[in-house]
Write a protein that holds these residues in place. Sequence first.
Motif, PDB file in Angstrom:
ATOM      1  N   ARG A 169      20.173  20.258  30.317  1.00  0.00           N
ATOM      2  CA  ARG A 169      19.620  21.254  31.235  1.00  0.00           C
ATOM      3  C   ARG A 169      18.102  21.090  31.335  1.00  0.00           C
ATOM      4  O   ARG A 169      17.410  20.978  30.308  1.00  0.00           O
ATOM      5  CB  ARG A 169      19.972  22.643  30.738  1.00  0.00           C
ATOM      6  CG  ARG A 169      19.577  23.773  31.697  1.00  0.00           C
ATOM      7  CD  ARG A 169      20.020  25.102  31.113  1.00  0.00           C
ATOM      8  NE  ARG A 169      21.472  25.120  30.912  1.00  0.00           N
ATOM      9  CZ  ARG A 169      22.092  25.945  30.093  1.00  0.00           C
ATOM     10  NH1 ARG A 169      21.395  26.825  29.365  1.00  0.00           N
ATOM     11  NH2 ARG A 169      23.405  25.907  29.977  1.00  0.00           N
ATOM     12  N   PRO A 171      14.119  21.875  31.507  1.00  0.00           N
ATOM     13  CA  PRO A 171      13.324  22.974  30.938  1.00  0.00           C
ATOM     14  C   PRO A 171      12.994  24.004  32.012  1.00  0.00           C
ATOM     15  O   PRO A 171      12.909  23.684  33.200  1.00  0.00           O
ATOM     16  CB  PRO A 171      12.061  22.267  30.422  1.00  0.00           C
ATOM     17  CG  PRO A 171      12.439  20.837  30.295  1.00  0.00           C
ATOM     18  CD  PRO A 171      13.465  20.575  31.349  1.00  0.00           C
ATOM     19  N   GLY A 181      13.322  17.480  27.528  1.00  0.00           N
ATOM     20  CA  GLY A 181      14.613  17.893  26.994  1.00  0.00           C
ATOM     21  C   GLY A 181      15.289  16.815  26.166  1.00  0.00           C
ATOM     22  O   GLY A 181      15.662  17.049  25.000  1.00  0.00           O
ATOM     23  N   THR A 184      13.367  16.062  22.870  1.00  0.00           N
ATOM     24  CA  THR A 184      13.483  17.178  21.931  1.00  0.00           C
ATOM     25  C   THR A 184      14.857  17.201  21.268  1.00  0.00           C
ATOM     26  O   THR A 184      14.979  17.365  20.045  1.00  0.00           O
ATOM     27  CB  THR A 184      13.231  18.508  22.664  1.00  0.00           C
ATOM     28  OG1 THR A 184      11.911  18.518  23.200  1.00  0.00           O
ATOM     29  CG2 THR A 184      13.405  19.681  21.718  1.00  0.00           C
ATOM     30  N   ALA A 219       9.310  20.228  20.873  1.00  0.00           N
ATOM     31  CA  ALA A 219       9.343  20.986  22.124  1.00  0.00           C
ATOM     32  C   ALA A 219       7.998  21.662  22.383  1.00  0.00           C
ATOM     33  O   ALA A 219       7.532  21.736  23.533  1.00  0.00           O
ATOM     34  CB  ALA A 219      10.457  22.024  22.072  1.00  0.00           C
ATOM     35  N   PRO A 362      14.281  26.415  22.187  1.00  0.00           N
ATOM     36  CA  PRO A 362      14.679  25.856  23.491  1.00  0.00           C
ATOM     37  C   PRO A 362      16.156  25.459  23.525  1.00  0.00           C
ATOM     38  O   PRO A 362      16.778  25.196  22.487  1.00  0.00           O
ATOM     39  CB  PRO A 362      13.775  24.616  23.640  1.00  0.00           C
ATOM     40  CG  PRO A 362      12.661  24.821  22.678  1.00  0.00           C
ATOM     41  CD  PRO A 362      13.236  25.614  21.543  1.00  0.00           C
ATOM     42  N   ASP A 363      16.692  25.379  24.746  1.00  0.00           N
ATOM     43  CA  ASP A 363      18.098  25.011  24.915  1.00  0.00           C
ATOM     44  C   ASP A 363      18.399  23.636  24.347  1.00  0.00           C
ATOM     45  O   ASP A 363      19.476  23.405  23.793  1.00  0.00           O
ATOM     46  CB  ASP A 363      18.463  25.029  26.408  1.00  0.00           C
ATOM     47  CG  ASP A 363      18.710  26.439  26.909  1.00  0.00           C
ATOM     48  OD1 ASP A 363      18.766  27.361  26.083  1.00  0.00           O
ATOM     49  OD2 ASP A 363      18.830  26.619  28.145  1.00  0.00           O
ATOM     50  N   ALA A 364      17.464  22.697  24.499  1.00  0.00           N
ATOM     51  CA  ALA A 364      17.708  21.341  24.021  1.00  0.00           C
ATOM     52  C   ALA A 364      17.897  21.320  22.504  1.00  0.00           C
ATOM     53  O   ALA A 364      18.739  20.591  21.970  1.00  0.00           O
ATOM     54  CB  ALA A 364      16.555  20.419  24.420  1.00  0.00           C
TER      55      ALA A 364
END
Length: 588
Positions: A169, A171, A181, A184, A219, A362-364
């Motif tokens: 996804r 950033p 992403g 990370t 990140a 973060p999502d990553a």
Amino acid sequence: MAALQTETADAARADTLRFEPDEAPPPALAAALGFQTVALILAGVVLTPLIVLRAAGLGDADSTWVVFSAMAISGLVTVVQAMRVGVLGSGHILFMGTSGAFIAVGIAAVEDGGLALLGTLVVASSLVQFLLAYRLAALRRIITPAVGGTVVMLIAVTVMPIAFGMISRPPPDPSAPAAAGPVTAAATLGAIVLLALFGSARLRLWAPLIGIAIGVAVAAGFGIVATDRLAEAAWIGLPTGDWPGLDLRFGTGFWLLLLPFVLVTVIGAVETYGDAIAVQRVSWRRRRPIDFRVVQGAVYADGLGNLLSGLAGTLPNTTYSTSIAVIDITGVAARRVGVWGGGILFVLAFSPKLAAALLSVPDAVAGAYIVVLLTLLFIHGVKLVAEAGLTYETGLAVGLSFWLGIGFQDQALFHDQLPQWLRAIVDNGMTSGGLCAIVLTTLIGLRSRARGGVTAELGPAAVPKVHAYLQEFSTRLGWDRPAVERLLLAAEEALIYLIDRDAADDSQGARKVRVVARAVDGVAELDIASAPLDGPHIDDAMAQLHDDGAFVPDEASLRLLRHLCRSVEHEQYRSSDHLTLRVASETL
């Protein structure tokens, strides 16, 4: 040889185990170990529900409430597990945390009806766990490790695409580099894997937490860590979100998702079952037989955690196997560590600063962490299956269930031909594969189904009734006279052993005994069930037999059982005692 290995293992455990569950280490040591374990599991407790909310598109207000609820309930139930309140709790160190097994069904529930529907489904399915704990003795041949392992593997397979989606996804900041992403996520995953492969046993426990820290640092270098809310959050306070309530309309979404939730709840009970057995093996200096009353208490407490989680509107929790690894490494199994750790986790729930720090991951980074979590979950499923023993029949059931689950999950099997209501159920690979595993396990059980059974009052008059039943059973099998006599004598000695124990315990008056026989590959398996009896576990009684050649009358039944049977198992539950004798048709 087996006895020598047991003595060696007992000696090694006696040298390394510093405190047993009933012993009291210094408060400072107990608090320090409790805090260390909380630090190890905190990421799993918090990030798992956050992943569900992010995948479902919910906002920060809901996230703060869910984080608070997950931490507070996990801490509270950890204390209950350690202290054992009535039937609730194991009396051992079993830290509780959010269950990764509920990620897929949790996302589906939140997308369909928000946290209110999630809470209602969790409350409803938690009642099944209480029933499982209560009827654990009766269900032990249906809810097997093979069934649990199959569903756990399918959970990992079905949730992994969600983790991959989080990693890929973009950033939220459009000005961030395109590589932010992937780099990370690679840094997070690489750090965890390298520490897991090359770190010491103690360092491996910290690998996920260190990997997350490294991922967040990378990140931050790309400028994709949102720190605004971290600076504004108070150190102590209540969550900003509100209780989501419960959805009591019981609409179509509830009924379509109830079966998947029940299945995952059953699997959570199987995992807790395994952890409650494993923690007993590492918590005592001298080897002790497994106490299934402890297992029942652990499952009851797990059910309490699920019930409270549902009422609060967050994902259910389960026991964390990290507890067992920490005991093994530190040599401290005192339940006081669980009390301290649960209390620390509960107090930390009231720190908005901590919640904000975790929300800024973060999502990553979260996606890379969940990839590792699911990988370990898959391996745990494989281990559960292996513990059951991979016979031809078990292998067929596991393999067929696994691949049918994947086939339905990928909508590659009869998707267009199925009615809409059935498609909504079987399109979840965990549900379809789990149902297949239960059906096939039941069919395998029917292949060696019990032949009738006999119930009698526990006393001398029970012996001729059991003999008559076993005579008929062995005649159908075509056993010769010596094999039949071994079977009858083994049953008789087991009954005498139970009658002697019953005579020493008159607290419940007259007891009933039920004997059920089944044939499994040339071996007669007798399940002798009675009301709970006071006295030692039969394994302990056999271990204390005199080996000096002297004849002790009280030991005669146990000596004969050891000689006549391939194996003798004793399982003690709160509602019943079960002796399982395996007598071969041929002598060894």
